[in-house]
Design an enzyme around this catalytic site. Structure first.
Site, mmCIF file in Angstrom:
data_model
loop_
_atom_site.group_PDB
_atom_site.id
_atom_site.type_symbol
_atom_site.label_atom_id
_atom_site.label_comp_id
_atom_site.label_asym_id
_atom_site.label_seq_id
_atom_site.Cartn_x
_atom_site.Cartn_y
_atom_site.Cartn_z
ATOM 1 N N THR A 54 37.234 42.263 45.144
ATOM 2 C CA THR A 54 38.007 41.210 45.794
ATOM 3 C C THR A 54 38.331 41.568 47.245
ATOM 4 O OG1 THR A 54 40.227 40.231 45.801
ATOM 5 C CG2 THR A 54 40.020 42.330 44.710
ATOM 6 N N ASP A 55 38.551 40.547 48.051
ATOM 7 C CA ASP A 55 38.984 40.806 49.444
ATOM 8 C C ASP A 55 40.434 41.312 49.491
ATOM 9 O OD1 ASP A 55 40.268 38.439 48.710
ATOM 10 O OD2 ASP A 55 39.758 37.356 50.553
ATOM 11 N N GLU A 56 41.156 41.219 48.350
ATOM 12 C CA GLU A 56 42.577 41.609 48.365
ATOM 13 C C GLU A 56 42.756 43.110 48.589
ATOM 14 O OE1 GLU A 56 44.980 39.572 45.421
ATOM 15 O OE2 GLU A 56 43.576 37.916 45.325
ATOM 16 N N ASP A 68 59.586 32.917 45.958
ATOM 17 C CA ASP A 68 58.308 33.489 46.391
ATOM 18 C C ASP A 68 57.868 34.620 45.462
ATOM 19 O OD1 ASP A 68 56.088 33.687 47.955
ATOM 20 O OD2 ASP A 68 57.145 34.242 49.798
ATOM 21 N N ASP A 100 32.353 41.598 26.488
ATOM 22 C CA ASP A 100 33.670 41.071 26.858
ATOM 23 C C ASP A 100 34.646 41.315 25.710
ATOM 24 O OD1 ASP A 100 34.498 38.537 29.061
ATOM 25 O OD2 ASP A 100 35.866 39.091 27.437
ATOM 26 N N ILE A 157 36.206 47.647 27.373
ATOM 27 C CA ILE A 157 35.639 48.679 28.262
ATOM 28 C C ILE A 157 36.561 49.889 28.418
ATOM 29 C CG2 ILE A 157 34.107 47.130 29.543
ATOM 30 C CD1 ILE A 157 36.240 47.223 31.846
ATOM 31 N N TYR A 191 47.571 44.507 41.228
ATOM 32 C CA TYR A 191 46.185 44.050 41.004
ATOM 33 C C TYR A 191 45.260 44.626 42.065
ATOM 34 C CZ TYR A 191 42.105 40.986 41.452
ATOM 35 O OH TYR A 191 40.815 40.517 41.596
ATOM 36 N N ALA A 217 37.834 42.430 34.143
ATOM 37 C CA ALA A 217 39.045 42.924 34.813
ATOM 38 C C ALA A 217 40.233 42.100 34.351
ATOM 39 C CB ALA A 217 38.904 42.801 36.329
ATOM 40 N N THR A 271 42.299 48.636 32.251
ATOM 41 C CA THR A 271 41.021 47.897 32.300
ATOM 42 C C THR A 271 40.310 48.099 33.643
ATOM 43 O OG1 THR A 271 41.589 46.234 30.658
ATOM 44 C CG2 THR A 271 40.026 45.559 32.362
ATOM 45 N N LYS A 325 42.064 47.313 41.836
ATOM 46 C CA LYS A 325 40.693 46.996 42.260
ATOM 47 C C LYS A 325 40.243 47.960 43.363
ATOM 48 C CE LYS A 325 38.329 44.033 41.086
ATOM 49 N NZ LYS A 325 37.367 43.902 39.951
ATOM 50 N N PRO A 358 54.392 24.110 41.131
ATOM 51 C CA PRO A 358 55.157 25.160 41.804
ATOM 52 C C PRO A 358 54.431 25.728 43.015
ATOM 53 C CG PRO A 358 54.218 25.985 39.751
ATOM 54 C CD PRO A 358 53.752 24.580 39.886
HETATM 55 P P1 NAD Z 1 38.980 36.320 34.518
HETATM 56 O O1 NAD Z 1 40.355 36.855 34.310
HETATM 57 O O2 NAD Z 1 38.727 34.855 34.420
HETATM 58 O O3 NAD Z 1 37.978 37.008 33.473
HETATM 59 C C1 NAD Z 1 38.003 38.368 33.188
HETATM 60 C C2 NAD Z 1 37.124 38.622 31.961
HETATM 61 O O4 NAD Z 1 37.188 40.036 31.674
HETATM 62 C C3 NAD Z 1 37.615 37.892 30.707
HETATM 63 O O5 NAD Z 1 36.517 37.306 30.044
HETATM 64 C C4 NAD Z 1 38.236 38.988 29.866
HETATM 65 O O6 NAD Z 1 38.166 38.757 28.464
HETATM 66 C C5 NAD Z 1 37.409 40.208 30.274
HETATM 67 N N1 NAD Z 1 38.135 41.464 30.062
HETATM 68 C C6 NAD Z 1 39.404 41.764 30.458
HETATM 69 N N2 NAD Z 1 39.734 43.015 30.050
HETATM 70 C C7 NAD Z 1 38.649 43.496 29.400
HETATM 71 C C8 NAD Z 1 38.374 44.741 28.749
HETATM 72 N N3 NAD Z 1 39.293 45.708 28.684
HETATM 73 N N4 NAD Z 1 37.148 44.929 28.201
HETATM 74 C C9 NAD Z 1 36.205 43.947 28.251
HETATM 75 N N5 NAD Z 1 36.425 42.748 28.833
HETATM 76 C C10 NAD Z 1 37.624 42.529 29.400
HETATM 77 O O7 NAD Z 1 38.531 36.913 35.916
HETATM 78 P P2 NAD Z 1 37.636 36.246 37.071
HETATM 79 O O8 NAD Z 1 38.503 35.446 37.941
HETATM 80 O O9 NAD Z 1 36.427 35.653 36.465
HETATM 81 O O10 NAD Z 1 37.239 37.555 37.886
HETATM 82 C C11 NAD Z 1 36.074 38.306 37.536
HETATM 83 C C12 NAD Z 1 35.946 39.479 38.486
HETATM 84 O O11 NAD Z 1 35.831 39.014 39.826
HETATM 85 C C13 NAD Z 1 37.140 40.418 38.463
HETATM 86 O O12 NAD Z 1 36.668 41.743 38.569
HETATM 87 C C14 NAD Z 1 37.939 40.023 39.692
HETATM 88 O O13 NAD Z 1 38.667 41.121 40.193
HETATM 89 C C15 NAD Z 1 36.833 39.603 40.633
HETATM 90 N N6 NAD Z 1 37.211 38.610 41.645
HETATM 91 C C16 NAD Z 1 37.850 37.451 41.273
HETATM 92 C C17 NAD Z 1 38.151 36.495 42.242
HETATM 93 C C18 NAD Z 1 38.817 35.189 41.888
HETATM 94 O O14 NAD Z 1 39.173 34.422 42.785
HETATM 95 N N7 NAD Z 1 38.985 34.869 40.623
HETATM 96 C C19 NAD Z 1 37.825 36.735 43.583
HETATM 97 C C20 NAD Z 1 37.167 37.934 43.918
HETATM 98 C C21 NAD Z 1 36.859 38.854 42.937
HETATM 99 P P1 TYD Z 2 46.338 32.662 42.979
HETATM 100 O O1 TYD Z 2 45.502 31.512 42.531
HETATM 101 O O2 TYD Z 2 47.214 33.352 41.981
HETATM 102 O O3 TYD Z 2 45.345 33.710 43.677
HETATM 103 P P2 TYD Z 2 45.687 35.048 44.547
HETATM 104 O O4 TYD Z 2 47.121 35.375 44.416
HETATM 105 O O5 TYD Z 2 44.813 36.065 43.914
HETATM 106 O O6 TYD Z 2 45.298 34.709 45.947
HETATM 107 O O7 TYD Z 2 47.278 32.172 44.164
HETATM 108 C C1 TYD Z 2 46.727 31.579 45.326
HETATM 109 C C2 TYD Z 2 47.857 31.333 46.288
HETATM 110 O O8 TYD Z 2 48.723 30.321 45.752
HETATM 111 C C3 TYD Z 2 48.746 32.543 46.504
HETATM 112 O O9 TYD Z 2 49.185 32.549 47.874
HETATM 113 C C4 TYD Z 2 49.924 32.312 45.569
HETATM 114 C C5 TYD Z 2 50.061 30.806 45.552
HETATM 115 N N1 TYD Z 2 50.530 30.207 44.287
HETATM 116 C C6 TYD Z 2 51.526 29.222 44.306
HETATM 117 O O10 TYD Z 2 52.061 28.871 45.384
HETATM 118 N N2 TYD Z 2 51.928 28.669 43.133
HETATM 119 C C7 TYD Z 2 51.385 29.023 41.941
HETATM 120 O O11 TYD Z 2 51.794 28.485 40.871
HETATM 121 C C8 TYD Z 2 50.348 30.023 41.930
HETATM 122 C C9 TYD Z 2 49.721 30.463 40.642
HETATM 123 C C10 TYD Z 2 49.954 30.580 43.130
#
Ligand code: NAD
Ligand code: TYD
Length: 350
Positions: free
Chosen positions: A131-133, A286, A35, A62, A156, A85, A102, A160, A211
């Site tokens: 991600t599903d996004e 928004d 990391d 990475i 983003y 990521a 990254t 991905k 917010p």
């Molecule tokens: P996060 O942002 O909490 O953590 C990301 C980690 O990656 C951090 O520890 C950061 O230091 C490390 N990192 C970033 N850039 C780097 C680099 N260049 N080299 C090495 N390490 C690096 O993210 P998360 O929410 O834990 O998500 C983890 C993975 O799961 C991601 O690939 C994300 O796309 C995927 N994902 C997240 C969600 C979600 O809801 N959070 C949902 C579906 C998929």
């Molecule tokens: P987020 O947690 O950023 O995840 P993602 O955009 O990857 O789904 O946001 C979740 C939802 O909440 C998204 O529709 C954006 C909204 N949102 C707010 O309304 N207020 C906020 O402060 C944030 C961070 C997100």
């Protein structure tokens, strides 16, 4: 040790739960967490297992090809679970280039290193966490399946989607044994307070405005982070290479309804009069290109691999709130960097 596994991004939110889960469950595996420790990565997430015999931490970026190849030479990994990521949509709107470096270049570096290291593919796997996004935005009906065409709409999700395409291309072109899973929104302990749920919890606790983007009508499907970690374990061990698995919570919420539920739970936990926390809700400008709805059909992983989420939403949210209230030191630590600057740019100027 009979298996050497690389977990990238293991100091982040989901990664730290995956590392803990695997270190505790598989003492015979050597788990290497690599990391960069960006603002989102925090080794405090792993203090309970940091001295385990089957755990090592390596600070690497990475994006740096030399560092990635040296790491593979050192450990000769047999498996990779790639989570590192840039993960926040709002940051990808203001600074997209980091996401390209990254999420795309970093992934290709890891694919190249795996390819070079693995002379035979027996027992090897490159497992990419996505991600599903990548599937885009749904209308009021329908669910994302593994066959839904990609239609990423934010920087983003575009990064991905691109990395998913590279992973599949390495399978098709070089026969690299790969698996991809695409998961819906995670929530739980250790999530950096820029995402909706931890940001709202922290703001409610500290009396800051909560917010809500637009009218709060956008919909997300939420899954508890430990359920995702369990799904990753099952896919790692039982998933078929070349396949994709969708992971979802079967738990759709309109943002505004979710924020009201959080406020209700926080009033109870903080002993506040009913409605006090909800008075902090503020509708703000928004998000640009805000995806309307995400929802997952996770019947493939349910029927083929036997996974389903274990946590009910209220229970998971309640555990999450308790964790943030009990871990104020963790919060202060992660908020001590440039968080106020970030907050001002994202919210106070909105
Ligand atoms: P996060 O942002 O909490 O953590 C990301 C980690 O990656 C951090 O520890 C950061 O230091 C490390 N990192 C970033 N850039 C780097 C680099 N260049 N080299 C090495 N390490 C690096 O993210 P998360 O929410 O834990 O998500 C983890 C993975 O799961 C991601 O690939 C994300 O796309 C995927 N994902 C997240 C969600 C979600 O809801 N959070 C949902 C579906 C998929
Ligand atoms: P987020 O947690 O950023 O995840 P993602 O955009 O990857 O789904 O946001 C979740 C939802 O909440 C998204 O529709 C954006 C909204 N949102 C707010 O309304 N207020 C906020 O402060 C944030 C961070 C997100």
């Amino acid at each position: 040790m009979n298996k050497s596994l690389l977990i990238t991004g293991g100091a982040g939110f989901i990664g730290s739960h995956v590392v803990r889960h695997l270190v505790n469950k598989y003492p015979s595996y050597m788990i290497v967490n690599a990391d960069k420790l960006t603002y989102a990565g925090n080794l405090q997430n792993l203090t309970d297992i940091e001295n385990a015999d089957n755990y090592r931490f390596e600070k690497i970026d990475i994006v740096n090809e030399g560092e990635v190849f040296a790491l593979f030479d050192k450990y000769m990994f047999e498996g990779v679970i790639h989570l590192a990521a840039e993960s926040h949509v709002d940051r990808s709107i203001s600074t997209p280039n980091e996401f390209v470096y990254t999420n795309i270049v970093g992934t290709v570096n890891l694919l190249n290193a795996s390819r070079k290291t693995w002379n035979d593919h027996e027992g090897k796997v490159f497992y990419h966490i996505s991600t599903d996004e990548v599937y885009g935005s749904l209308g009021p009906e329908g669910l994302f399946t593994e066959d839904t065409p990609y239609d990423p709409r934010s920087p983003y999700s575009a990064s991905k989607a691109s990395s998913d395409h590279f992973v599949r291309a390495y399978h098709n072109t070089y026969g690299l044994p790969v698996i991809i899973s695409n998961c819906s929104n995670n929530y739980g302990p250790n999530q950096f307070p820029e995402k909706l749920i931890p940001l709202a919890i922290n703001n409610i606790k500290t009396g800051r405005k909560v917010p809500v983007y637009g009218k709060g009508e956008n919909i997300r499907d939420w899954v508890y982070v430990e359920d995702h970690a369990e799904a990753i374990d099952i896919i790692l061990h039982k998933g078929v290479t070349g396949e994709t698995y969708n992971i979802g919570g079967n738990n759709e919420w309109k943002n505004i309804d979710l924020v009201y539920l959080l406020c209700e739970l926080m009033d109870q936990k903080l002993g506040r009069p009913e409605g006090e926390s909800a008075s902090l809700i503020t509708f703000v400008k928004d998000r640009a290109g805000h995806d309307k709805r995400y929802a997952i059909d996770s019947s493939k992983i349910a029927t083929e691999l036997g996974w389903k989420p274990a946590h009910a939403f209220r229970e998971g949210l309640s555990k999450t709130i308790d964790w943030y209230l009990d871990n104020q030191k963790w919060l202060q630590n992660v908020l001590s960097g440039d968080y106020e600057k970030y907050y001002e740019e994202q919210y106070l100027k909105r």
